[in-house]
Design a protein around this motif. Structure first.
Motif, mmCIF file in Angstrom:
data_model
loop_
_atom_site.group_PDB
_atom_site.id
_atom_site.type_symbol
_atom_site.label_atom_id
_atom_site.label_comp_id
_atom_site.label_asym_id
_atom_site.label_seq_id
_atom_site.Cartn_x
_atom_site.Cartn_y
_atom_site.Cartn_z
ATOM 1 N N ASN A 74 20.676 -41.911 -28.370
ATOM 2 C CA ASN A 74 19.629 -41.158 -27.690
ATOM 3 C C ASN A 74 18.381 -41.198 -28.575
ATOM 4 N N ARG B 122 25.008 -40.179 -29.012
ATOM 5 C CA ARG B 122 25.073 -41.343 -28.128
ATOM 6 C C ARG B 122 24.265 -41.059 -26.864
ATOM 7 N N GLY B 123 23.470 -42.031 -26.435
ATOM 8 C CA GLY B 123 22.671 -41.882 -25.232
ATOM 9 C C GLY B 123 23.227 -42.705 -24.089
ATOM 10 N N SER B 124 22.549 -42.643 -22.959
ATOM 11 C CA SER B 124 22.958 -43.424 -21.799
ATOM 12 C C SER B 124 21.968 -44.545 -21.517
ATOM 13 N N GLU B 125 20.665 -44.254 -21.605
ATOM 14 C CA GLU B 125 19.625 -45.247 -21.390
ATOM 15 C C GLU B 125 18.549 -45.069 -22.452
ATOM 16 N N SER B 126 18.070 -46.163 -23.005
ATOM 17 C CA SER B 126 17.071 -46.101 -24.061
ATOM 18 C C SER B 126 15.889 -47.001 -23.720
ATOM 19 N N ASP C 85 25.767 -48.865 -32.229
ATOM 20 C CA ASP C 85 24.492 -48.762 -31.526
ATOM 21 C C ASP C 85 23.882 -50.145 -31.330
#
Length: 415
Positions: A360, A367-371, A309
């Motif tokens: 996320n 796991r996210g895509s945009e933070s 991350d």
């Protein structure tokens, strides 16, 4: 005062050498990072973190990391981005009470949550917006009426210190409807309490800023130095050591140190500042002992099955640079530089300015895509690194366990 860092670091393995010099992230790349942060932030803590990041990166004269951050400020210190964040924070109050009715009637509301800067299920998150509201109030950046919204910050402080739920020993809950402690709280509330205390020379509130750090550490700290994410409450606990939660805690205590140091109350809180430094370094040791060879940390730093991350890693790096710039400790700089190199390369390799890989923010193990907060963390990291460079770029070797291998040694592309 708790035992010194010599005990904390006993038995640690020293890195053999310092990392090599690394170029700064190019201006156009940081512009994309900033633009994404501004466009995507909407939650109370996202906007509060963004406001602090903009202050640290673009408006040093009002950053609490600077010696003269307290007012009087010049009305010429304007910022459209900060003004918008302050106005948005007060929008619900303006709608409810009108422009000319922002007075003590806020305190007469039956439901104490109406005293918060924004309606929120979190007792802690809205406090992160307190500093930008104070700035806007003092400089007249909202409707050009200086002093108009002082009651807004005052009411937020009143809610946090008087009405928010607490544990029996005084730890303020991060939630409004239950007594529950989140490590995230540490970045939201103690810095605001310290900031408000510095503005008003309120020694009781400054002590409470410290006490909240002390109490939260008692509840959340594990033997590794890392903190559990969420404890107490009827449901929703997370007993694992979430990376972003730990990064929030370390960064929040670092910001609290800065405010204490640069306030008129500094001499009364030197012991407290020393404690806060030790508690930060406990977390840093627990996290960076698991740094990957790529420079990143796992979403849960001590859990190798969780994904890398970059979001939490950036905020850890920001704190490492601030510790060094303040002359407190440079032992974490090599780890920060390794992280910075990875993040810089990833952002330069992408065309959109989004940090990756990221968790996320609303689903901690996913796991996210945009933070949005991750974008602000990059800004905080860059601001911290600039401060470190201005302070002389002290770059010591530091304690760590063996670096952990990452399955993918390539620079992660933006999702």
């Amino acid at each position: 005062m708790v035992p010194g860092c010599s005990l904390l670091l006993a038995g640690a393995v020293l890195l053999s050498s310092s990392v090599q010099a690394i170029d700064t992230i190019p201006t156009d790349v940081m512009d994309r990072v900033r633009a994404n942060a501004i466009a995507s932030s909407s939650k109370s803590w996202e906007n509060g973190t963004l406001a602090r990041a903009i202050t640290e990166l673009d408006h040093l004269s009002i950053s609490p990391f600077e010696p003269d951050f307290l007012p009087p400020w010049s009305n010429n210190e304007s910022s459209a981005a900060l003004s918008t964040l302050a106005f948005d924070a007060l929008a619900s109050k303006v709608e409810e009470f009108g422009f000319l009715s922002l007075d003590g009637s806020w305190r007469t509301t039956v439901n104490g949550t109406n005293l918060q800067l924004v309606p929120d299920g979190s007792a802690g998150d809205p406090a992160s917006l307190g500093e930008v509201v104070i700035w806007a109030n003092q400089t007249g950046q909202i409707f050009r009426e200086p002093g108009k919204y002082s009651i807004a910050a005052e009411s937020e402080a009143y809610y946090i210190t008087t009405l928010a739920p607490r544990t029996s020993d005084g730890a303020i809950s991060h939630r409004t409807d239950d007594v529950q402690l989140w490590s995230d709280f540490m970045y939201m509330v103690p810095p605001f309490l310290a900031y408000y205390a510095a503005m008003t020379s309120n020694t009781t509130m400054m002590k409470d800023a410290y006490d909240q750090c002390r109490l939260y550490r008692q509840y959340l700290k594990t033997d590794s130095g890392l903190w559990k994410h969420i404890q107490l409450g009827r449901s929703g606990q997370d007993p694992m050591n979430w990376g972003t939660g730990n990064a929030w805690a370390a960064a929040g205590m670092m910001r609290t140190i800065a405010i204490m140091r640069n306030s008129p109350l500094n001499s009364q809180y030197t012991t407290e500042q020393a404690d806060l430094q030790i508690w930060i370094e406990e977390i840093m040791l627990g996290a960076f002992s698991h740094q990957l060879t790529t420079g990143l940390l796992h979403d849960y730093p001590d859990n190798r099955t969780s994904f890398p991350d970059a979001s939490s890693t950036a905020l850890f790096a920001a704190t490492a640079y601030r510790l060094s710039a303040y002359g407190l400790s440079s032992r974490w700089v090599p780890f920060a530089e390794k992280a910075y190199a990875n993040i810089s390369a990833q952002l330069q390799a992408s065309s959109d300015g989004w940090l990756a890989p990221v968790v996320n923010p609303l689903a901690w193990g996913v796991r996210g895509s945009e933070s949005p907060e991750g974008q602000s963390f990059v800004m905080l990291m860059e601001a911290g690194r600039r401060a470190w460079r201005l302070a002389g770029s002290t770059n010591e070797t530091g304690p760590t366990g063996p670096l952990e291998e990452d399955e993918s040694q390539t620079v992660p592309a933006s999702s």
